[in-house]
Design a protein around this motif. Structure first.
Motif, PDB file in Angstrom:
ATOM      1  N   LEU A 485       0.815  -1.217   0.000  1.00  0.00           N
ATOM      2  CA  LEU A 485       0.000   0.000   0.000  1.00  0.00           C
ATOM      3  C   LEU A 485       0.847   1.265   0.000  1.00  0.00           C
ATOM      4  O   LEU A 485       0.302   2.368  -0.074  1.00  0.00           O
ATOM      5  CB  LEU A 485      -0.937   0.005   1.216  1.00  0.00           C
ATOM      6  N   GLN A 486       2.175   1.122   0.090  1.00  0.00           N
ATOM      7  CA  GLN A 486       3.018   2.315   0.139  1.00  0.00           C
ATOM      8  C   GLN A 486       2.891   3.147  -1.130  1.00  0.00           C
ATOM      9  O   GLN A 486       2.685   4.373  -1.068  1.00  0.00           O
ATOM     10  CB  GLN A 486       4.478   1.926   0.365  1.00  0.00           C
ATOM     11  N   ASP A 487       3.006   2.524  -2.293  1.00  0.00           N
ATOM     12  CA  ASP A 487       2.947   3.272  -3.551  1.00  0.00           C
ATOM     13  C   ASP A 487       1.561   3.858  -3.796  1.00  0.00           C
ATOM     14  O   ASP A 487       1.442   5.080  -3.997  1.00  0.00           O
ATOM     15  CB  ASP A 487       3.374   2.374  -4.714  1.00  0.00           C
ATOM     16  N   PRO A 488       0.479   3.057  -3.774  1.00  0.00           N
ATOM     17  CA  PRO A 488      -0.845   3.674  -3.993  1.00  0.00           C
ATOM     18  C   PRO A 488      -1.214   4.675  -2.907  1.00  0.00           C
ATOM     19  O   PRO A 488      -1.950   5.633  -3.171  1.00  0.00           O
ATOM     20  CB  PRO A 488      -1.810   2.477  -4.014  1.00  0.00           C
ATOM     21  N   GLY A 489      -0.714   4.495  -1.676  1.00  0.00           N
ATOM     22  CA  GLY A 489      -1.016   5.438  -0.610  1.00  0.00           C
ATOM     23  C   GLY A 489      -0.399   6.799  -0.815  1.00  0.00           C
ATOM     24  O   GLY A 489      -0.793   7.773  -0.164  1.00  0.00           O
ATOM     25  N   ASN A 490       0.581   6.895  -1.722  1.00  0.00           N
ATOM     26  CA  ASN A 490       1.209   8.173  -2.041  1.00  0.00           C
ATOM     27  C   ASN A 490       0.740   8.728  -3.382  1.00  0.00           C
ATOM     28  O   ASN A 490       1.282   9.725  -3.858  1.00  0.00           O
ATOM     29  CB  ASN A 490       2.733   8.014  -2.042  1.00  0.00           C
ATOM     30  N   ARG A 491      -0.259   8.085  -3.991  1.00  0.00           N
ATOM     31  CA  ARG A 491      -0.825   8.566  -5.250  1.00  0.00           C
ATOM     32  C   ARG A 491      -2.050   9.424  -4.959  1.00  0.00           C
ATOM     33  O   ARG A 491      -2.964   8.967  -4.268  1.00  0.00           O
ATOM     34  CB  ARG A 491      -1.249   7.383  -6.127  1.00  0.00           C
ATOM     35  N   HIS A 493      -4.676  10.138  -6.557  1.00  0.00           N
ATOM     36  CA  HIS A 493      -5.965   9.587  -6.959  1.00  0.00           C
ATOM     37  C   HIS A 493      -6.351   8.338  -6.175  1.00  0.00           C
ATOM     38  O   HIS A 493      -7.489   7.865  -6.298  1.00  0.00           O
ATOM     39  CB  HIS A 493      -5.963   9.275  -8.460  1.00  0.00           C
ATOM     40  N   LEU A 494      -5.439   7.794  -5.361  1.00  0.00           N
ATOM     41  CA  LEU A 494      -5.750   6.594  -4.577  1.00  0.00           C
ATOM     42  C   LEU A 494      -5.558   6.793  -3.070  1.00  0.00           C
ATOM     43  O   LEU A 494      -5.953   5.931  -2.286  1.00  0.00           O
ATOM     44  CB  LEU A 494      -4.860   5.425  -5.030  1.00  0.00           C
ATOM     45  N   GLN A 495      -4.974   7.906  -2.671  1.00  0.00           N
ATOM     46  CA  GLN A 495      -4.614   8.091  -1.268  1.00  0.00           C
ATOM     47  C   GLN A 495      -5.834   8.004  -0.355  1.00  0.00           C
ATOM     48  O   GLN A 495      -5.792   7.341   0.694  1.00  0.00           O
ATOM     49  CB  GLN A 495      -3.919   9.436  -1.102  1.00  0.00           C
ATOM     50  N   ARG A 496      -6.922   8.655  -0.724  1.00  0.00           N
ATOM     51  CA  ARG A 496      -8.117   8.633   0.126  1.00  0.00           C
ATOM     52  C   ARG A 496      -8.658   7.221   0.289  1.00  0.00           C
ATOM     53  O   ARG A 496      -9.025   6.802   1.394  1.00  0.00           O
ATOM     54  CB  ARG A 496      -9.191   9.538  -0.486  1.00  0.00           C
ATOM     55  N   GLN A 497      -8.685   6.443  -0.807  1.00  0.00           N
ATOM     56  CA  GLN A 497      -9.189   5.071  -0.736  1.00  0.00           C
ATOM     57  C   GLN A 497      -8.289   4.194   0.133  1.00  0.00           C
ATOM     58  O   GLN A 497      -8.780   3.359   0.903  1.00  0.00           O
ATOM     59  CB  GLN A 497      -9.304   4.465  -2.142  1.00  0.00           C
ATOM     60  N   VAL A 498      -6.962   4.377   0.017  1.00  0.00           N
ATOM     61  CA  VAL A 498      -6.034   3.563   0.803  1.00  0.00           C
ATOM     62  C   VAL A 498      -6.197   3.855   2.292  1.00  0.00           C
ATOM     63  O   VAL A 498      -6.272   2.936   3.119  1.00  0.00           O
ATOM     64  CB  VAL A 498      -4.579   3.813   0.352  1.00  0.00           C
ATOM     65  N   LEU A 499      -6.271   5.127   2.654  1.00  0.00           N
ATOM     66  CA  LEU A 499      -6.402   5.477   4.062  1.00  0.00           C
ATOM     67  C   LEU A 499      -7.733   4.983   4.629  1.00  0.00           C
ATOM     68  O   LEU A 499      -7.809   4.538   5.783  1.00  0.00           O
ATOM     69  CB  LEU A 499      -6.259   6.985   4.243  1.00  0.00           C
ATOM     70  N   ALA A 500      -8.802   5.056   3.823  1.00  0.00           N
ATOM     71  CA  ALA A 500     -10.100   4.535   4.274  1.00  0.00           C
ATOM     72  C   ALA A 500     -10.036   3.023   4.475  1.00  0.00           C
ATOM     73  O   ALA A 500     -10.612   2.475   5.431  1.00  0.00           O
ATOM     74  CB  ALA A 500     -11.189   4.894   3.262  1.00  0.00           C
ATOM     75  N   LEU A 501      -9.326   2.344   3.583  1.00  0.00           N
ATOM     76  CA  LEU A 501      -9.169   0.894   3.711  1.00  0.00           C
ATOM     77  C   LEU A 501      -8.442   0.538   5.009  1.00  0.00           C
ATOM     78  O   LEU A 501      -8.865  -0.362   5.753  1.00  0.00           O
ATOM     79  CB  LEU A 501      -8.376   0.361   2.515  1.00  0.00           C
ATOM     80  N   VAL A 502      -7.366   1.239   5.301  1.00  0.00           N
ATOM     81  CA  VAL A 502      -6.603   0.945   6.510  1.00  0.00           C
ATOM     82  C   VAL A 502      -7.433   1.252   7.756  1.00  0.00           C
ATOM     83  O   VAL A 502      -7.343   0.544   8.766  1.00  0.00           O
ATOM     84  CB  VAL A 502      -5.277   1.721   6.513  1.00  0.00           C
ATOM     85  N   ASP A 503      -8.265   2.291   7.700  1.00  0.00           N
ATOM     86  CA  ASP A 503      -9.161   2.576   8.825  1.00  0.00           C
ATOM     87  C   ASP A 503     -10.126   1.413   9.057  1.00  0.00           C
ATOM     88  O   ASP A 503     -10.438   1.076  10.208  1.00  0.00           O
ATOM     89  CB  ASP A 503      -9.948   3.854   8.561  1.00  0.00           C
ATOM     90  N   GLU A 504     -10.606   0.799   7.979  1.00  0.00           N
ATOM     91  CA  GLU A 504     -11.479  -0.370   8.112  1.00  0.00           C
ATOM     92  C   GLU A 504     -10.735  -1.519   8.783  1.00  0.00           C
ATOM     93  O   GLU A 504     -11.269  -2.200   9.662  1.00  0.00           O
ATOM     94  CB  GLU A 504     -11.997  -0.811   6.745  1.00  0.00           C
TER      95      GLU A 504
END
Length: 722
Positions: A485-491, A493-504
């Motif tokens: 998730l490191q690469d998409p988490g710094n994009r 267009h994907l950062q919000r989705q990655v952070l929401a996923l980790v919150d889940e």
């Protein structure tokens, strides 16, 4: 270093992980075994951070596609003349030196864009023969280093590998020579001392220099090193960079004519934005040079060349590879660029087996002598170099393989995933299988490769690879979910989705596997990019009875501190707050986290990192003393705490400064508590006997001496025999 566990099969690196049902978590008081195992093999956090940095460098997105290019930190020039390898040996370990070609030096002298940052560098370095240039990647540190030495009238230039030790430089310096170290590795750079640098500088003749370049992420353990450090500021404006590159390639007059043309500058504005790197500006200059005609650059030809992106160039080359075996080797190298050749070749073989379906009609055996290694390496546009690579037994020499063009790795992976539908599933299966590989560097590259592919197919990659890893009972696979998730988490267009996923994953209702995976995301994967969010989420997850979640939090905190020593005080304060009065809901996690920091963050020469930082930072000293107080008196890990104190004592036995700091620390920890003083005293007495786990009589005597001077419940007077 991670130890094999249930659910892992390191002896079968190509076995794919199956979906794993929820399993009961171990209780957190069962985590002592991991503490003892990690104490035997510390520096897990350092290895992880180093592997992730290497993966990020390989998969960076701003590489430039220029045939036969020579690179100097964001500077690209044409031609093959680069560096010639030599070996120097004086009876000790051989030191590899690299003779820098005159063309590179001339480029740095004549084609480097000089701005205010360089002028300040020259001024700051005027009184020094040894200089450390520190700046973010892409600032042109190495080119600045060469220009600095060239302007001093030096004609002979040699470079060293990034892993060279300062002692090895000291015994190989030569008169009238510039000695350059580009991108010194973090572990080596952090271990530099003012004394060792002063020794090297004293050996340099008037017209000799040593210039070391390091990342801005480096924090030096010895504050005295900063007298040698010069920070290189931002590079000049893109137009000035273009002018310098183009002047070097075509001359000042023709460059000025080209840059005065509206059509050239219109194309420049279209292609080069404020976020563009120096690499991209240099590539634009190179395209102008290649499309130069009698009337100057052909703008339409430049535009057409630019449109033929790196992807098209790589696709044509990839399709030209005649066999599946060569294509598999190219894909394997795209993932593992910069690792030993044997590792890359073995993983390529496993991929080739997935890609080549056995034929029932095939009766002939392949000729095993049909292709030589040299032919295969040339075909995939790669090169071999001898380098020292890390291992459990220390650095060992190995043949490392890399693409000649550093832009290839992410392009090759995306090309195969995007364009070849029949291969995509095989590629993902191969990456999943590498989760069981015994080499941490390979596993982390597999996760980073998954992250690169997730940029364009996030939902599919999440469903087929990342989520199964996160739900796994295997600690290793949960870690890979985090790293992916490191690469998409710094994009963007994907950062919000990655952070929401980790919150889940971190939700109280989530399984312990997902909570543990979430905790690992906020370590080396994304914790450095989102430190406030990371510590907040780890604080919430710290209310746990799960050994796996507690350990995941502990390892993530260790990675954060290893990557940025400036976070040590904040992390220690948080951990001490968790321990509270010894009965809070976060107390077990706090004790486990502190003891993990104490065992893992141990430098082979400087000793425990936290102890070294406490010598110059009273905030860290007080928090560290409080942490020892709580763990030595704790209910769960007191025995482990005493054993880890013994490890520190053993290190302090041979280093007076370390011993002084440790004795002061434990005296503060015991102040005002008769019980703690007794515990420390009993622990120290065990270091006096050879039959114990630790034999450190000098450290023991100093600690007991300090405790003996404790008056009642007052803070001790620290005058003791060392």
């Amino acid at each position: 270093m991670t130890t094999p566990e249930a659910g892992d099969r390191p002896e079968q690196p190509n076995a794919a992980p199956a979906e794993e049902a929820d399993a009961p978590a171990r209780k957190i008081n069962d985590a002592g075994g991991e503490l003892r195992a990690n104490a035997a093999t510390p520096r897990r956090a350092a290895e992880t951070n180093e592997n992730l940095r290497a993966a990020r460098a390989v998969f960076r997105q701003d590489g430039v596609s220029v045939s036969d290019d020579a690179r100097i930190e964001g500077t690209v020039i044409g031609g093959n003349q680069n560096i010639y390898q030599q070996y120097v040996s004086d009876g000790t370990r051989s030191v590899v030196t690299l003779e820098v070609s005159r063309r590179l030096v001339e480029f740095a002298r004549d084609g480097y864009a000089v701005g205010d940052a360089y002028s300040k560098l020259v001024s700051a370095a005027r009184s020094r023969r040894l200089v450390i240039i520190q700046a973010p990647r892409g600032r042109g540190k190495f080119a600045a280093a060469m220009r600095l030495c060239a302007e001093a009238g030096i004609l002979q230039f040699v470079a060293y590998r990034p892993t060279v030790l300062i002692e090895e430089i000291a015994r190989t310096v030569k008169a009238d020579t510039a000695h350059l170290i580009e991108g010194m590795t973090p572990a080596v750079a952090q271990a530099l001392t003012a004394a060792s640098l002063t020794d090297v500088e004293s050996r340099l003749a008037a017209r000799s220099r040593v210039v070391i370049t390091v990342s801005d992420e480096i924090t030096f353990l010895d504050p005295g090193v900063h007298q040698f450090v010069v920070t290189l500021g931002p590079p000049p404006a893109h137009r000035e960079v273009l002018r310098a590159r183009l002047t070097y390639l075509v001359g000042a007059s023709r460059c000025a004519q080209a840059l005065d043309r509206p059509d050239v500058m219109k194309l420049f504005v279209e292609e080069i934005t404020g976020e563009s790197s120096c690499d991209q500006v240099a590539a634009f200059a190179w395209h102008l040079y290649e499309c130069w005609g009698e009337g100057g650059p052909d703008v339409e030809a430049v535009r057409a060349r630019t449109r033929h992106s790196k992807e098209h160039e790589v696709e044509g080359w990839f399709l030209s590879l005649p066999t599946t075996s060569l294509k598999a080797l190219a894909i394997s190298l795209a993932l593992l660029d910069g690792l030993p050749y044997q590792t890359v070749a073995a993983t390529a073989e496993s991929l080739a087996k997935l890609l080549e379906l056995p034929s029932a009609t095939t009766t002939t055996r392949p000729d095993k002598f049909a292709e030589s290694r040299t032919a295969r390496i040339n075909a995939i546009r790669a090169e071999l170099t001898w380098e020292d690579v890390p291992s459990r037994l220390g650095a060992v020499p190995a043949q490392v393989i890399r693409f000649l063009n550093s832009a290839y790795p992410p392009i090759v992976l995306r090309l195969v995933s995007d364009e070849y539908d029949d291969v995509r599933d095989n590629l993902l299966e191969w990456l999943r299988n590498l989760a069981g590989h015994p080499d941490d560097a390979v596993r982390i590259r597999a996760a980073a490769g998954v992250g690169v592919l997730a940029d364009r197919s996030f939902e599919r990659i999440l469903r087929t690879v990342i989520q199964p890893w996160a739900r796994s009972r295997s600690e290793r696979r949960r870690e890979l979910a985090a790293y992916a998730l490191q690469d998409p988490g710094n994009r963007p267009h994907l950062q919000r989705q990655v952070l929401a996923l980790v919150d889940e994953w971190a939700a109280p209702s989530a399984s312990w596997q997902l909570q543990a995976a979430a905790a690992r995301v906020y370590g080396a994967a994304l914790g450095g990019d989102f430190p406030d969010r990371a510590l907040d989420q780890l604080n919430r997850l710290a209310v746990t009875g799960s050994a796996e979640v507690g350990l995941a939090i502990s390892y993530s905190l260790a990675e954060l501190v290893d990557a940025d020593h400036g976070k040590a005080g904040r992390v220690l304060d948080l951990v001490v707050r968790w321990m509270g009065n010894g009965v809070g809901p976060r107390t077990p996690t706090g004790e486990l986290a502190f003891l993990t920091l104490a065992t893992d963050l141990v430098h082979p020469r400087e000793g425990p990192l936290l102890l070294a930082l406490s010598a110059t930072d009273h905030r860290i000293q007080n928090a560290l003393a409080s942490a020892w107080f709580h763990t030595l008196n704790g209910r769960l890990f007191a025995q482990d705490a005493r054993a880890i104190a013994g490890i520190w004592a053993g290190i302090a036995e041979g280093e007076v400064s370390v011993r002084l700091t440790m004795v002061r620390l434990f005296a503060i920890a015991a102040a005002g508590s008769t019980r703690t003083a007794k515990i420390v005293g009993v622990t120290a007495r065990s270091w006096l006997t050879r039959s114990g786990a630790t034999y450190a009589p000098r450290t023991a005597t100093a600690v007991l001496s300090a405790l003996g001077q404790l008056p009642g419940g007052d803070r001790p007077e620290l005058s003791f025999n060392l």
